[in-house]
Design a protein around this motif. Structure first.
Motif, PDB file in Angstrom:
ATOM      1  N   ALA A 136       0.830  -1.208   0.000  1.00  0.00           N
ATOM      2  CA  ALA A 136       0.000   0.000   0.000  1.00  0.00           C
ATOM      3  C   ALA A 136       0.865   1.260   0.000  1.00  0.00           C
ATOM      4  CB  ALA A 136      -0.935  -0.006   1.204  1.00  0.00           C
ATOM      5  N   THR A 137       1.930   1.248   0.794  1.00  0.00           N
ATOM      6  CA  THR A 137       2.815   2.411   0.830  1.00  0.00           C
ATOM      7  C   THR A 137       3.473   2.646  -0.519  1.00  0.00           C
ATOM      8  OG1 THR A 137       3.264   2.091   3.188  1.00  0.00           O
ATOM      9  CG2 THR A 137       4.855   3.411   1.941  1.00  0.00           C
ATOM     10  N   ALA A 138       3.898   1.574  -1.176  1.00  0.00           N
ATOM     11  CA  ALA A 138       4.534   1.715  -2.490  1.00  0.00           C
ATOM     12  C   ALA A 138       3.575   2.344  -3.492  1.00  0.00           C
ATOM     13  CB  ALA A 138       5.007   0.357  -2.990  1.00  0.00           C
ATOM     14  N   TYR A 139       2.305   1.942  -3.459  1.00  0.00           N
ATOM     15  CA  TYR A 139       1.330   2.540  -4.374  1.00  0.00           C
ATOM     16  C   TYR A 139       1.085   4.010  -4.042  1.00  0.00           C
ATOM     17  CZ  TYR A 139      -0.067  -1.678  -6.877  1.00  0.00           C
ATOM     18  OH  TYR A 139      -0.084  -2.787  -7.693  1.00  0.00           O
ATOM     19  N   LEU A 140       1.082   4.352  -2.756  1.00  0.00           N
ATOM     20  CA  LEU A 140       0.890   5.756  -2.379  1.00  0.00           C
ATOM     21  C   LEU A 140       2.059   6.616  -2.858  1.00  0.00           C
ATOM     22  CD1 LEU A 140      -0.544   5.385   1.240  1.00  0.00           C
ATOM     23  CD2 LEU A 140      -1.782   6.044  -0.837  1.00  0.00           C
ATOM     24  N   VAL A 141       3.274   6.086  -2.744  1.00  0.00           N
ATOM     25  CA  VAL A 141       4.436   6.823  -3.265  1.00  0.00           C
ATOM     26  C   VAL A 141       4.328   6.973  -4.775  1.00  0.00           C
ATOM     27  CG1 VAL A 141       6.944   6.781  -3.546  1.00  0.00           C
ATOM     28  CG2 VAL A 141       5.929   6.120  -1.361  1.00  0.00           C
ATOM     29  N   GLY A 142       3.891   5.902  -5.460  1.00  0.00           N
ATOM     30  CA  GLY A 142       3.683   5.996  -6.901  1.00  0.00           C
ATOM     31  C   GLY A 142       2.639   7.030  -7.251  1.00  0.00           C
ATOM     32  N   GLY A 143       1.572   7.121  -6.428  1.00  0.00           N
ATOM     33  CA  GLY A 143       0.551   8.142  -6.660  1.00  0.00           C
ATOM     34  C   GLY A 143       1.106   9.549  -6.493  1.00  0.00           C
ATOM     35  N   LEU A 144       1.987   9.734  -5.503  1.00  0.00           N
ATOM     36  CA  LEU A 144       2.643  11.025  -5.338  1.00  0.00           C
ATOM     37  C   LEU A 144       3.487  11.351  -6.564  1.00  0.00           C
ATOM     38  CD1 LEU A 144       3.537  13.487  -3.688  1.00  0.00           C
ATOM     39  CD2 LEU A 144       5.270  12.024  -2.607  1.00  0.00           C
ATOM     40  N   GLY A 145       4.184  10.347  -7.076  1.00  0.00           N
ATOM     41  CA  GLY A 145       4.983  10.558  -8.281  1.00  0.00           C
ATOM     42  C   GLY A 145       4.127  10.976  -9.464  1.00  0.00           C
ATOM     43  N   ALA A 146       2.961  10.336  -9.616  1.00  0.00           N
ATOM     44  CA  ALA A 146       2.051  10.707 -10.708  1.00  0.00           C
ATOM     45  C   ALA A 146       1.561  12.138 -10.529  1.00  0.00           C
ATOM     46  CB  ALA A 146       0.874   9.743 -10.748  1.00  0.00           C
ATOM     47  N   ALA A 147       1.276  12.542  -9.283  1.00  0.00           N
ATOM     48  CA  ALA A 147       0.822  13.910  -9.025  1.00  0.00           C
ATOM     49  C   ALA A 147       1.911  14.929  -9.374  1.00  0.00           C
ATOM     50  CB  ALA A 147       0.417  14.052  -7.556  1.00  0.00           C
ATOM     51  N   LEU A 148       3.164  14.604  -9.040  1.00  0.00           N
ATOM     52  CA  LEU A 148       4.266  15.497  -9.403  1.00  0.00           C
ATOM     53  C   LEU A 148       4.445  15.561 -10.919  1.00  0.00           C
ATOM     54  CD1 LEU A 148       6.970  14.629  -6.704  1.00  0.00           C
ATOM     55  CD2 LEU A 148       5.425  16.594  -6.783  1.00  0.00           C
ATOM     56  N   ALA A 149       4.230  14.437 -11.604  1.00  0.00           N
ATOM     57  CA  ALA A 149       4.330  14.426 -13.063  1.00  0.00           C
ATOM     58  C   ALA A 149       3.246  15.302 -13.684  1.00  0.00           C
ATOM     59  CB  ALA A 149       4.226  12.993 -13.585  1.00  0.00           C
ATOM     60  N   ILE A 150       2.054  15.287 -13.103  1.00  0.00           N
ATOM     61  CA  ILE A 150       0.981  16.160 -13.581  1.00  0.00           C
ATOM     62  C   ILE A 150       1.395  17.621 -13.434  1.00  0.00           C
ATOM     63  CG2 ILE A 150      -1.372  16.948 -13.125  1.00  0.00           C
ATOM     64  CD1 ILE A 150      -1.987  14.073 -12.175  1.00  0.00           C
ATOM     65  N   THR A 151       1.941  17.952 -12.272  1.00  0.00           N
ATOM     66  CA  THR A 151       2.386  19.324 -12.017  1.00  0.00           C
ATOM     67  C   THR A 151       3.497  19.729 -12.981  1.00  0.00           C
ATOM     68  OG1 THR A 151       1.858  19.034  -9.673  1.00  0.00           O
ATOM     69  CG2 THR A 151       3.279  20.894 -10.263  1.00  0.00           C
ATOM     70  N   ALA A 152       4.434  18.813 -13.206  1.00  0.00           N
ATOM     71  CA  ALA A 152       5.548  19.110 -14.114  1.00  0.00           C
ATOM     72  C   ALA A 152       5.056  19.313 -15.538  1.00  0.00           C
ATOM     73  CB  ALA A 152       6.566  17.976 -14.060  1.00  0.00           C
ATOM     74  N   THR A 153       4.080  18.504 -15.966  1.00  0.00           N
ATOM     75  CA  THR A 153       3.525  18.647 -17.310  1.00  0.00           C
ATOM     76  C   THR A 153       2.846  20.001 -17.468  1.00  0.00           C
ATOM     77  OG1 THR A 153       3.150  16.249 -17.355  1.00  0.00           O
ATOM     78  CG2 THR A 153       2.023  17.560 -19.024  1.00  0.00           C
TER      79      THR A 153
END
Length: 420
Positions: free
Chosen positions: A83-100
């Motif tokens: 579960a923690t790994a998926y939450l970190v991945g979700g944070l990464g996706a959110a940062l990618a959205i911001t970067a885009t």
């Protein structure tokens, strides 16, 4: 307060179904992000030469996050780690959205690195399916979780179109919508695991074995310990080698195939079709591979996988640039060969050590596999650029032959009680 231990068979059934659900959701998230990663990197950086960094950082992140995730699972169980790994991945996706949206390339790379934690979860989930499985069904239980990845892998790339509509509603750049689906998929997978993966399979297996851990306090899930255990356990060393070599051969050929096809002026739709069929070969017949492993043992299935990998490399090497039936067949066989080495090798890794050492050894095995594949993928580009696609395929085939030689020369005294 510890949870009561239900009947192992009923717990195992719920565990596998829960993991299949999380694999489907996580797979959609991973595939959605990967589908646009290189394009977004090129757009944000303004340089096509930097487009591969999105994938490279994601692969490296997936390998490196194995270390903390394995430690977390070793101490607190599968549910906490996955579960923690998926939450970190979700944070990464959110940062990618911001970067885009902002055009910050450095932030995109940070995001894709964190995004890699989701692939760690997807990969480690297969081991959770084996914690309570009886040895004679270990391969099948693992393979169903691997098979569930097929659903997400097929659906994920097709979310790019709907993602554009979602991005429009949110006022984001069109390709950012795919990252939105990634973030949502990871969050749902984390919630599913947190709510339904109870009792925790790894902790339950330890209690049933009569000891919470076979390790000194605080070292459960330590990857450095896992590497030492693998080096000193012939069966675990062979299984890790089988998973790693099969993965490197697949990655090296697969990542360069789109470029080989583009050199022959193949349409993007045909390139996508070949890769889709390759992914189907990887995951679609995983339950068959698992059943063969349980019936025949891991060694024959790994040798079968090597044969398929060598044949795949031969067909790919002989194909002309562009689209061809031979290349398509080769990529399908490449996926099938990978499935054999991955499922049979992973099942053997899972059962080669006592339950208290599993998190450490499984984390170490995936770390070796991930880092080696990252290096292999990078070197594949160099080999293709200097010598060509055919030579790359020949080198990959030689690596597979090396695995076959190692497998054949293993003595009977190295057999384990888990069906190797």
């Amino acid at each position: 307060m510890s949870q009561p231990v239900s009947h192992p068979a009923s717990v195992q059934s719920r565990t596998v179904l829960t993991l299949m659900g999380s694999q489907t959701l996580g797979g959609i998230g991973v595939a959605s992000g990967i589908a646009v990663g290189a394009i977004v990197a090129a757009d944000v950086s303004g340089r096509d030469a930097l487009s591969g960094l999105a994938t490279t950082t994601q692969v490296l992140g997936g390998a490196l996050f194995t270390i903390p995730v394995a430690a977390l699972m070793g101490r607190h169980g599968r549910r906490a780690g996955l579960a923690t790994a998926y939450l970190v991945g979700g944070l990464g996706a959110a940062l990618a959205i911001t970067a885009t949206a902002t055009g910050a390339f450095w932030l995109l790379l940070v995001g894709t690195t964190l995004f890699g934690a989701s692939t760690t979860a997807n990969s480690q989930a297969r081991y959770a399916a084996t914690d309570l499985a009886v040895p004679e069904r270990r391969g099948r239980q693992l393979s169903w979780v691997v098979w569930a990845t097929t659903i997400g892998s097929v659906l994920g790339p097709n979310m790019v179109g709907p993602g554009k509509a979602v991005a429009g509603m949110l006022g984001l750049p069109p390709l950012a919508g795919a990252w939105v689906f990634s973030c949502l998929g990871f969050l749902l997978a984390a919630v599913l695991l947190h709510v339904l993966l109870r009792p925790d399979p790894l902790l339950t297996a330890r209690r049933l074995a009569g000891a919470p851990t076979d390790r000194p306090p605080g070292r459960e899930g330590n990857v450095a310990d896992g590497l030492r255990i693998i080096a000193g356990t012939p069966t675990a060393l062979w299984a890790t080698t089988a998973v790693t070599v099969g993965h490197v051969v697949m990655v090296a050929v697969m990542v360069m195939t789109p470029l080989h096809m583009r050199h022959g002026q193949a349409e993007i739709e045909l390139i996508g079709l070949v890769i889709s069929l390759h992914i189907l070969g990887m995951y679609g017949l995983a339950p068959v591979t698992g059943q063969l492993t349980d019936r025949l043992g891991a060694r024959p299935v790994v040798l079968l996988g090597v044969g398929l990998l060598v044949l795949a490399c031969l067909l790919a090497a002989l194909s002309h640039a562009g689209f061809s039936a031979g290349l398509t067949a080769g990529l399908v066989l490449l996926g099938l060969g990978w499935s054999c080495t991955f499922v049979a090798g992973s099942g053997t890794v899972a059962g080669s050590v006592p339950v208290g050492q599993r998190a450490s050894v499984q984390g170490a095995a995936d770390l070796v596999m991930g880092l080696t594949a990252a290096v292999g993928g990078a070197l594949a580009g160099v080999v293709m650029d200097v010598f060509g696609y055919a030579v790359l395929c020949a080198v990959a085939a030689l690596a597979a032959v090396g695995l076959a030689a190692y497998t054949v020369t293993r003595g009977d005294h190295e057999r384990s009680p888990v069906g190797v």
